[in-house]
Design an enzyme around this catalytic site. Structure first.
Site, PDB file in Angstrom:
ATOM      1  N   ARG A  20      84.965  62.149  74.886  1.00 20.90           N
ATOM      2  CA  ARG A  20      83.907  63.162  74.722  1.00 20.90           C
ATOM      3  C   ARG A  20      82.748  62.891  75.683  1.00 20.90           C
ATOM      4  O   ARG A  20      82.177  63.820  76.253  1.00 20.90           O
ATOM      5  CB  ARG A  20      83.441  63.199  73.254  1.00 20.90           C
ATOM      6  CG  ARG A  20      82.724  64.488  72.863  1.00 20.90           C
ATOM      7  CD  ARG A  20      81.219  64.417  73.012  1.00 20.90           C
ATOM      8  NE  ARG A  20      80.734  63.219  72.370  1.00 20.90           N
ATOM      9  CZ  ARG A  20      79.823  62.415  72.936  1.00 20.90           C
ATOM     10  NH1 ARG A  20      79.282  62.704  74.095  1.00 20.90           N
ATOM     11  NH2 ARG A  20      79.446  61.308  72.325  1.00 20.90           N
ATOM     12  N   GLY A  48      71.949  60.536  86.566  1.00 21.19           N
ATOM     13  CA  GLY A  48      71.201  59.282  86.646  1.00 21.19           C
ATOM     14  C   GLY A  48      69.758  59.439  86.244  1.00 21.19           C
ATOM     15  O   GLY A  48      68.917  59.851  87.058  1.00 21.19           O
ATOM     16  N   ILE A  56      75.150  54.411  83.786  1.00 22.96           N
ATOM     17  CA  ILE A  56      75.448  55.797  84.142  1.00 22.96           C
ATOM     18  C   ILE A  56      76.939  56.098  83.935  1.00 22.96           C
ATOM     19  O   ILE A  56      77.796  55.577  84.661  1.00 22.96           O
ATOM     20  CB  ILE A  56      75.006  56.104  85.596  1.00 22.96           C
ATOM     21  CG1 ILE A  56      73.531  55.704  85.790  1.00 22.96           C
ATOM     22  CG2 ILE A  56      75.262  57.568  85.950  1.00 22.96           C
ATOM     23  CD1 ILE A  56      72.546  56.333  84.802  1.00 22.96           C
ATOM     24  N   GLU A  85      71.412  59.188  74.883  1.00 22.64           N
ATOM     25  CA  GLU A  85      70.900  60.537  74.591  1.00 22.64           C
ATOM     26  C   GLU A  85      69.783  60.480  73.554  1.00 22.64           C
ATOM     27  O   GLU A  85      69.680  61.346  72.685  1.00 22.64           O
ATOM     28  CB  GLU A  85      72.029  61.437  74.070  1.00 22.64           C
ATOM     29  CG  GLU A  85      73.198  61.569  74.982  1.00 22.64           C
ATOM     30  CD  GLU A  85      72.878  62.388  76.206  1.00 22.64           C
ATOM     31  OE1 GLU A  85      71.831  63.058  76.213  1.00 22.64           O
ATOM     32  OE2 GLU A  85      73.664  62.335  77.156  1.00 22.64           O
ATOM     33  N   THR A 108      67.623  57.291  71.379  1.00 18.13           N
ATOM     34  CA  THR A 108      68.014  56.378  70.294  1.00 18.13           C
ATOM     35  C   THR A 108      67.637  56.991  68.941  1.00 18.13           C
ATOM     36  O   THR A 108      66.869  57.958  68.871  1.00 18.13           O
ATOM     37  CB  THR A 108      67.270  55.031  70.441  1.00 18.13           C
ATOM     38  OG1 THR A 108      65.861  55.286  70.297  1.00 18.13           O
ATOM     39  CG2 THR A 108      67.522  54.366  71.789  1.00 18.13           C
TER      40      THR A 108
HETATM   41  C1  LIG Z   1      77.653  53.470  77.205  1.00 13.52           C
HETATM   42  C2  LIG Z   1      76.380  54.089  77.668  1.00 13.52           C
HETATM   43  C3  LIG Z   1      76.414  55.172  78.517  1.00 13.52           C
HETATM   44  C4  LIG Z   1      75.205  55.730  78.996  1.00 13.52           C
HETATM   45  N1  LIG Z   1      75.255  56.789  79.879  1.00 13.52           N
HETATM   46  C5  LIG Z   1      74.091  57.225  80.472  1.00 13.52           C
HETATM   47  C6  LIG Z   1      74.137  58.227  81.506  1.00 13.52           C
HETATM   48  O1  LIG Z   1      75.187  58.780  81.841  1.00 13.52           O
HETATM   49  N2  LIG Z   1      72.960  58.559  82.125  1.00 13.52           N
HETATM   50  C7  LIG Z   1      71.763  57.997  81.784  1.00 13.52           C
HETATM   51  O2  LIG Z   1      70.758  58.335  82.401  1.00 13.52           O
HETATM   52  N3  LIG Z   1      71.703  57.046  80.804  1.00 13.52           N
HETATM   53  C8  LIG Z   1      72.833  56.650  80.146  1.00 13.52           C
HETATM   54  N4  LIG Z   1      72.781  55.674  79.166  1.00 13.52           N
HETATM   55  C9  LIG Z   1      71.501  55.036  78.877  1.00 13.52           C
HETATM   56  C10 LIG Z   1      70.888  55.420  77.551  1.00 13.52           C
HETATM   57  O3  LIG Z   1      70.458  56.751  77.567  1.00 13.52           O
HETATM   58  C11 LIG Z   1      69.753  54.413  77.269  1.00 13.52           C
HETATM   59  O4  LIG Z   1      70.378  53.189  76.968  1.00 13.52           O
HETATM   60  C12 LIG Z   1      68.851  54.856  76.123  1.00 13.52           C
HETATM   61  O5  LIG Z   1      68.046  55.938  76.513  1.00 13.52           O
HETATM   62  C13 LIG Z   1      67.957  53.718  75.621  1.00 13.52           C
HETATM   63  O6  LIG Z   1      67.302  53.083  76.673  1.00 13.52           O
HETATM   64  P1  LIG Z   1      67.333  51.480  76.792  1.00 13.52           P
HETATM   65  O7  LIG Z   1      68.738  51.014  76.623  1.00 13.52           O
HETATM   66  O8  LIG Z   1      66.616  51.135  78.032  1.00 13.52           O
HETATM   67  O9  LIG Z   1      66.551  50.959  75.506  1.00 13.52           O
HETATM   68  P2  LIG Z   1      64.960  50.836  75.371  1.00 13.52           P
HETATM   69  O10 LIG Z   1      64.303  52.117  75.740  1.00 13.52           O
HETATM   70  O11 LIG Z   1      64.514  49.588  76.039  1.00 13.52           O
HETATM   71  O12 LIG Z   1      64.825  50.648  73.796  1.00 13.52           O
HETATM   72  C14 LIG Z   1      65.148  49.433  73.123  1.00 13.52           C
HETATM   73  C15 LIG Z   1      64.836  49.619  71.644  1.00 13.52           C
HETATM   74  O13 LIG Z   1      63.424  49.888  71.486  1.00 13.52           O
HETATM   75  C16 LIG Z   1      63.239  51.078  70.764  1.00 13.52           C
HETATM   76  N5  LIG Z   1      62.009  51.742  71.213  1.00 13.52           N
HETATM   77  C17 LIG Z   1      61.634  52.070  72.473  1.00 13.52           C
HETATM   78  N6  LIG Z   1      60.469  52.704  72.470  1.00 13.52           N
HETATM   79  C18 LIG Z   1      60.070  52.793  71.174  1.00 13.52           C
HETATM   80  C19 LIG Z   1      58.971  53.361  70.485  1.00 13.52           C
HETATM   81  N7  LIG Z   1      57.998  54.025  71.145  1.00 13.52           N
HETATM   82  N8  LIG Z   1      58.911  53.272  69.137  1.00 13.52           N
HETATM   83  C20 LIG Z   1      59.906  52.661  68.447  1.00 13.52           C
HETATM   84  N9  LIG Z   1      60.987  52.119  69.019  1.00 13.52           N
HETATM   85  C21 LIG Z   1      61.072  52.181  70.357  1.00 13.52           C
HETATM   86  C22 LIG Z   1      64.474  51.904  71.077  1.00 13.52           C
HETATM   87  O14 LIG Z   1      64.668  52.944  70.133  1.00 13.52           O
HETATM   88  C23 LIG Z   1      65.545  50.834  71.047  1.00 13.52           C
HETATM   89  O15 LIG Z   1      65.898  50.558  69.702  1.00 13.52           O
HETATM   90  C24 LIG Z   1      73.967  55.167  78.612  1.00 13.52           C
HETATM   91  C25 LIG Z   1      73.951  54.094  77.718  1.00 13.52           C
HETATM   92  C26 LIG Z   1      75.131  53.556  77.242  1.00 13.52           C
HETATM   93  C27 LIG Z   1      75.088  52.395  76.291  1.00 13.52           C
END
Ligand SMILES: Cc1cc2nc3c(=O)[nH]c(=O)nc-3n(C[C@H](O)[C@H](O)[C@H](O)COP(=O)(O)OP(=O)(O)OC[C@H]3O[C@@H](n4cnc5c(N)ncnc54)[C@H](O)[C@@H]3O)c2cc1C
Length: 389
Positions: A95, A135, A168, A368, A370
């Protein structure tokens, strides 16, 4: 005799004949091309032929199926949702492949690129001959993309892009990468051919989730693109957020596909597995688990159908998509974890799909937006107070 939760709640009556046909054809493709191999792909962390699979998905008509023109299907949002549910019932990686191609990369180009770029990319992406990625996330900026570091600067009639994108999906497969970057005019989007000098994609290894999906780091080192590669009209986060809303909507449905597979598996297991001289499904504690899982599944599908019909009728507001994504992924992961307990030790084996789905949903819970981000979006709407910072 057991009853499927769909039948129990009369869910099948909610869908049109066309929607049932779409579900059946997606299910048939999954049964022939993915299910026989998915356990091995997950274990190996590698698909046999991802580009071939993308072409099969293109032949089926699910790539950009909710977009109009340029070889896309022009189907309803609900029909697209039904397809997402069936794809994710097979594997969240499958998906994700379709969501990123159709809802992120194709939608971004369809909505925001110049006519010339639409003609260049969309027909090939709809057939699966061309692959796209999206990205936005960077190593240091995930939930807070406004502070991204990737930068594009004008150089004569061209743009030069420098930066890194992380996590990505489809990155190492892609022919075109939709890249969001800071510019002097705010965040802008670019359709970057991945063959451009200075563009590199490195596949990320050692994932414990979405193992049957290609995830990559993108490095952009002095990548030069013509002005025609930019998205002319959109500035700021409105661009990427419009695409995320589309992909999140597909997840609302998809998560219920994972949940359905876990329930079906646990239900079968509960009637076949005997302990203390009787099927474990005969114990009240197991029945409570199955009843609670089915309740949440039925509620999740009803929410998806409601949001789908609403999207088709009037469009969805971002917080309505958040409502669905937050609830359905959170409940789906709980359903998978509970199903795993019903399977006992077999629950941790790849011989059964349950733990694979539970592990995959860890990614779906994070990408998409958290759980926390969607909770804050709802909290902001409910109170009028912004708690992001
Ligand atoms: C398998 C996989 C595929 C992906 N594919 C894509 C893709 O195709 N394109 C793309 O652009 N991205 C992609 N992502 C990235 C994904 O969108 C990010 O991992 C996600 O947005 C979270 O960002 P981060 O991992 O940097 O976590 P962070 O933003 O560092 O967050 C870490 C933790 O802190 C919490 N947090 C952060 N800010 C706050 C706040 N203000 N208040 C409370 N809690 C907070 C978060 O909810 C989380 O629990 C993918 C991720 C995975 C795992």
């Amino acid at each position: 005799m057991t009853t499927h939760p769909d039948e129990l709640a009369g869910l099948t009556g909610l869908f049109t004949d066309e929607e049932h046909q779409i579900a059946a054809s997606v299910r048939a493709l999954c049964a022939s091309e993915v299910e026989p191999h998915i356990g091995r792909w997950f274990e190996d962390g590698e698909l046999d032929d991802p580009r071939g699979l993308m072409r099969s998905l293109g032949s089926l008509g699910v790539l950009g199926m909710h977009l109009d023109g340029y070889g896309c299907g022009g189907m309803s949002a609900t029909a697209y949702g039904v397809a997402c549910l069936e794809l994710e019932a097979c594997d969240s990686g499958l998906r994700s492949m379709v969501s990123v191609q159709g809802s992120l990369a194709m939608f971004a180009i369809w909505r925001w690129a110049s006519e010339e770029e639409k003609q260049r990319w969309l027909p090939g992406m709809a057939t699966g001959e061309m692959v796209g990625c999206f990205g936005l996330t960077e190593p240091d900026h995930g939930s807070d993309p406004a502070h991204m570091r990737t930068r594009a600067r004008r150089d004569g009639g061209d743009w030069i892009i420098d930066g890194r994108k992380m996590w990505i999906t489809n990155g190492s497969l892609a022919d075109v990468a939709v890249i969001w970057a800071q510019t002097d005019e705010g965040i802008r989007g670019f359709a970057v051919p991945t063959s451009t000098p200075g563009f590199t994609a490195n596949t990320i290894k050692h994932k414990m989730s979405l193992r049957a999906s290609v995830t990559s780091e993108l490095v952009l080192d002095g990548v030069r693109v013509p002005d025609s590669a930019t998205f002319p009209e959109v500035r700021g986060l409105r661009g990427p957020l419009s695409c995320l809303s589309e992909a999140r909507y597909g997840i609302v449905w998809g998560a219920m596909g994972s949940a359905r597979t876990a329930i079906e598996c646990a239900q079968r297991y509960a009637v076949e597995r005997e302990q203390f001289g009787r099927p474990i499904g005969g114990f009240q504690l197991t029945q409570q688990k199955l009843a609670d899982m089915s309740l949440e599944y039925v509620k999740g599908v009803l929410l998806a159908v409601h949001l789908g019909r609403l999207k088709d009728a009037t469009g969805l507001r971002p917080e309505q998509v958040s409502l669905g994504k937050l609830n359905n992924v959170r409940e789906a992961i709980e359903i998978c974890r509970t199903a795993r307990t019903i399977l006992g030790a077999n629950g941790i084996s790849l011989e059964y799909p349950v733990m694979r789905h539970a592990n995959n949903l860890e990614s779906v819970l994070t990408y998409e937006g958290t759980v926390e981000m969607h909770t804050l979006i709802l909290g902001q709407k409910l109170t009028g107070q912004d708690a992001f910072r």
